[in-house]
Write an enzyme that holds these catalytic residues in place. Structure first.
Site, short mmCIF file in Angstrom:
data_model
loop_
_atom_site.label_atom_id
_atom_site.label_comp_id
_atom_site.label_asym_id
_atom_site.label_seq_id
_atom_site.Cartn_x
_atom_site.Cartn_y
_atom_site.Cartn_z
N GLU A 172 4.90 5.25 3.37
CA GLU A 172 4.31 6.58 3.64
C GLU A 172 5.47 7.53 3.97
OE1 GLU A 172 2.49 9.52 3.89
OE2 GLU A 172 0.83 8.12 3.76
N ASP A 202 -2.76 11.89 -3.21
CA ASP A 202 -2.98 13.35 -3.16
C ASP A 202 -3.49 13.84 -4.51
OD1 ASP A 202 -2.08 14.12 -0.46
OD2 ASP A 202 -0.18 13.27 -1.13
N ASP A 234 9.97 7.89 0.11
CA ASP A 234 9.25 8.14 -1.14
C ASP A 234 9.01 6.79 -1.84
OD1 ASP A 234 8.41 8.77 -3.69
OD2 ASP A 234 9.88 10.36 -3.98
N THR A 255 -11.28 4.92 4.64
CA THR A 255 -10.06 5.58 5.12
C THR A 255 -10.41 6.98 5.65
OG1 THR A 255 -9.49 6.73 3.07
CG2 THR A 255 -8.73 4.45 3.28
N PHE A 312 -9.18 9.81 4.70
CA PHE A 312 -9.36 10.76 3.61
C PHE A 312 -10.73 10.57 2.95
CE2 PHE A 312 -8.55 12.81 -0.46
CZ PHE A 312 -7.87 13.95 -0.06
N GLU A 313 -11.16 9.32 2.85
CA GLU A 313 -12.48 9.07 2.25
C GLU A 313 -13.59 9.65 3.14
OE1 GLU A 313 -13.42 4.94 1.56
OE2 GLU A 313 -15.13 5.47 0.30
N GLU A 337 0.86 -1.20 0.00
CA GLU A 337 0.00 0.00 0.00
C GLU A 337 0.88 1.24 0.00
OE1 GLU A 337 -3.66 0.16 2.08
OE2 GLU A 337 -3.55 2.33 2.39
C1 SAM Z 1 -4.56 12.15 0.47
S1 SAM Z 1 -3.58 11.19 1.52
C2 SAM Z 1 -4.51 9.69 1.66
C3 SAM Z 1 -4.07 8.85 2.82
C4 SAM Z 1 -4.85 7.54 3.02
N1 SAM Z 1 -4.65 6.63 1.92
C5 SAM Z 1 -6.32 7.81 3.22
O1 SAM Z 1 -7.10 7.49 2.31
O2 SAM Z 1 -6.67 8.35 4.28
C6 SAM Z 1 -2.24 10.69 0.45
C7 SAM Z 1 -1.06 10.15 1.23
O3 SAM Z 1 -0.06 9.72 0.32
C8 SAM Z 1 1.20 10.03 0.86
N2 SAM Z 1 2.16 10.10 -0.24
C9 SAM Z 1 2.14 10.93 -1.30
N3 SAM Z 1 3.16 10.70 -2.13
C10 SAM Z 1 3.86 9.68 -1.57
C11 SAM Z 1 5.04 8.99 -1.96
N4 SAM Z 1 5.69 9.30 -3.09
N5 SAM Z 1 5.50 8.01 -1.17
C12 SAM Z 1 4.83 7.68 -0.02
N6 SAM Z 1 3.71 8.30 0.39
C13 SAM Z 1 3.22 9.29 -0.37
C14 SAM Z 1 0.99 11.35 1.58
O4 SAM Z 1 1.95 11.59 2.59
C15 SAM Z 1 -0.41 11.18 2.15
O5 SAM Z 1 -0.39 10.66 3.46
#
Ligand code: SAM
Length: 250
Positions: free
Chosen positions: A106, A156, A133, A229, A231-232, A81
């Site tokens: 994450e 995001d 990353d 989640t 965010f959802e 994930e």
């Molecule tokens: C909008 S949030 C959604 C989080 C979770 N999946 C939810 O639905 O609640 C997007 C997440 O992706 C992470 N993220 C973005 N780019 C990433 C990357 N290249 N590697 C790891 N995490 C990343 C961000 O830090 C953030 O926590």
């Protein structure tokens, strides 16, 4: 390009000289990040979780190739994930599915601290966490054809057109991910950003490595594995419509 031209900031992960040599050969130096590290403060409990639980659940990012069998001490189905946020849904999924191993990546440290705490509360032995990353980990550390499922829930959205280049789901990254999926391995994506959903659908439908499992090559029904989640929940409060995408590696 010489070593002097490479600033630490632009390297994807903490670099040793060996990483540096690898990175020089890569396009990833020029990669635009899909995240901004806005470090909201960690709670004391999250800080303690990093200090006390990282060695149990965390995997340090570096140059070494990840060996899932060594990490989990068995050869089970493996799910990745990317961007698990606070990790609540990932922890619940891992708890409900102990025969499967889960890797979560994450960059948001408070979220990782939260997941460390949940992991110990639930005594999870089938979940490991990387703080890095995901693009770099997938490119450099994941072995080929090791994943049974890849899930990216609510990446995001980067809604402004000038920020679309920051979106995680780009054709080049999807091709890279395809190489890490087993044949017939699944790719599950969900987003509540309408134009992002449409662009992901178009781009994956035209990707030779991925096959859309939904009727008429459209959006998919909500997969059973996908739990609500954070965010959802936020999107639901705002009245957003969620689109699911379900592909398999050809
Ligand atoms: C909008 S949030 C959604 C989080 C979770 N999946 C939810 O639905 O609640 C997007 C997440 O992706 C992470 N993220 C973005 N780019 C990433 C990357 N290249 N590697 C790891 N995490 C990343 C961000 O830090 C953030 O926590």
């Amino acid at each position: 390009m010489g070593l002097a031209d490479i600033s630490r900031e632009r390297l994807p992960i903490r670099a040793t000289l060996a990483d540096l040599k690898l990175t020089i050969r890569s396009d990833s130096l020029q990669r635009i990040r899909s995240f901004v590290r806005r470090e909201s403060r960690m709670t004391r409990a999250q800080q303690r979780a990093f200090a006390e639980l990282w060695s149990r659940f965390g995997i340090d990012a570096g140059a070494a190739r990840l060996e899932p069998e060594q990490i989990f001490g068995r050869r089970g189905p493996l799910v990745l994930e990317i961007g698990f946020g606070d990790g609540e849904s990932l922890a619940a999924m891992a708890a409900a599915d102990p025969e499967t191993d889960y890797l979560g990546i994450e960059v948001h440290r408070p979220g990782i601290g939260h997941l460390l705490l949940r992991s110990t509360q639930l005594e999870l032995s089938n979940l490991r966490i990387l703080c890095a990353d995901a693009m770099a980990i997938v490119e450099w550390q994941l072995p080929d054809e090791c994943l049974d499922r890849i899930q990216i829930f609510f990446p995001d959205p980067w809604p402004k057109v000038r920020h679309h280049k920051r979106r995680l789901i780009q054709p080049s990254f999807m091709t890279l991910l395809a190489g890490k999926a087993k044949p017939a391995g699944q790719l599950l994506i969900a987003t509540d950003c309408e134009d992002y959903a449409r662009s992901i659908l178009a781009s994956l439908n035209s990707a030779p490595e991925w096959l859309n499992t939904a009727a008429d090559h459209g959006f998919a029904p909500r997969p059973v594995q996908r739990l609500l989640t954070k965010f959802e929940q936020r999107g639901q409060r705002l009245g957003h419509v969620v689109q699911d995408l379900a592909f398999v590696r050809r």
